[in-house]
Design a protein around this motif. Sequence first.
Motif, PDB file in Angstrom:
ATOM      1  N   LEU A  75       0.841  -1.191   0.000  1.00  0.00           N
ATOM      2  CA  LEU A  75       0.000   0.000   0.000  1.00  0.00           C
ATOM      3  C   LEU A  75       0.880   1.246   0.000  1.00  0.00           C
ATOM      4  O   LEU A  75       1.826   1.350   0.782  1.00  0.00           O
ATOM      5  N   LYS A  76       0.547   2.170  -0.880  1.00  0.00           N
ATOM      6  CA  LYS A  76       1.300   3.412  -0.975  1.00  0.00           C
ATOM      7  C   LYS A  76       0.448   4.574  -0.491  1.00  0.00           C
ATOM      8  O   LYS A  76      -0.769   4.590  -0.686  1.00  0.00           O
ATOM      9  N   LYS A  77       1.089   5.539   0.113  1.00  0.00           N
ATOM     10  CA  LYS A  77       0.385   6.712   0.613  1.00  0.00           C
ATOM     11  C   LYS A  77      -0.307   7.418  -0.547  1.00  0.00           C
ATOM     12  O   LYS A  77       0.320   7.766  -1.555  1.00  0.00           O
ATOM     13  N   ALA A  78      -1.615   7.612  -0.415  1.00  0.00           N
ATOM     14  CA  ALA A  78      -2.392   8.268  -1.472  1.00  0.00           C
ATOM     15  C   ALA A  78      -2.824   9.673  -1.082  1.00  0.00           C
ATOM     16  O   ALA A  78      -3.442  10.376  -1.876  1.00  0.00           O
ATOM     17  N   ASN A 127      -4.304   8.970   6.754  1.00  0.00           N
ATOM     18  CA  ASN A 127      -3.540   7.777   6.386  1.00  0.00           C
ATOM     19  C   ASN A 127      -4.231   6.984   5.279  1.00  0.00           C
ATOM     20  O   ASN A 127      -4.435   5.774   5.394  1.00  0.00           O
ATOM     21  N   THR A 169      -8.097   3.354   4.712  1.00  0.00           N
ATOM     22  CA  THR A 169      -8.053   4.667   5.340  1.00  0.00           C
ATOM     23  C   THR A 169      -8.534   4.586   6.784  1.00  0.00           C
ATOM     24  O   THR A 169      -9.350   3.722   7.132  1.00  0.00           O
ATOM     25  N   ASN A 171      -1.055  13.003   1.046  1.00  0.00           N
ATOM     26  CA  ASN A 171       0.165  13.457   1.709  1.00  0.00           C
ATOM     27  C   ASN A 171      -0.070  14.276   2.970  1.00  0.00           C
ATOM     28  O   ASN A 171       0.877  14.672   3.653  1.00  0.00           O
ATOM     29  N   LYS A 182      -4.325   5.054   1.975  1.00  0.00           N
ATOM     30  CA  LYS A 182      -3.346   4.291   1.206  1.00  0.00           C
ATOM     31  C   LYS A 182      -4.054   3.482   0.121  1.00  0.00           C
ATOM     32  O   LYS A 182      -5.173   3.009   0.329  1.00  0.00           O
ATOM     33  N   LYS A 206     -10.642  -1.183   5.238  1.00  0.00           N
ATOM     34  CA  LYS A 206      -9.857  -1.632   4.088  1.00  0.00           C
ATOM     35  C   LYS A 206     -10.789  -2.339   3.122  1.00  0.00           C
ATOM     36  O   LYS A 206     -11.603  -3.170   3.534  1.00  0.00           O
TER      37      LYS A 206
END
Length: 199
Positions: free
Chosen positions: A26-29, A192, A80, A31, A194, A145
């Motif tokens: 999972l990548k931060k979506a 948060n 999230t 910032n 992602k 999720k």
Amino acid sequence: MLRKVCFGMLLVFGVSQWGMAQEVKLKKAFNGKNFKGWVEPENNVWWTINDGVLKTKSDPEQTGSILWTDKNYNDFVVETEFLYGEGTVDTGIFLREETQQIQMGISGSLKRDMTGSPYIVGKGYPVEAEGVAEILKPNDWNTIKIKAVDNVYTVWLNGKEVVTYTSENVPEEGPIGLQLHPGRDMTASFRNIKIGEIK
């Protein structure tokens, strides 16, 4: 689907069968500073960012709003943290289009909390998430999720699986959206956020 060639044979494994979506990176979506990666609505009065938190609040006319990612996704996992705020909270996450949603908060039609349940336009709530009343922390941060593989949606709330649903007429790809439902006087917060793509 994941395809693997072994000993000259083509083996096809379902992603969900092997649980590989759980291992998707999972990548931060979001910032926590601005709307980079998202399409900020024109004349935005609904969405604000402060100290790493994305907050949505109804405008006086209660017109509602959707905050979409600026990227389309095929198969993916989105996660999230969320916090219900003031008023009758009715929000959710759109999956590829507006007709496919995972509800968060009070259903306008059912008048009760349907967090984690899929809402499909034309079908309403075809299934209801299980055990949410015992899992959800109504006055604290929670984590949701969602895994979307083809037309199958799986939802976890605070680490516990609450529903799996197979939808129909699902687009191959599309953006992910956060909803502020029209006709509501409410606030809700996200942090948060992602997203991980399933290849």
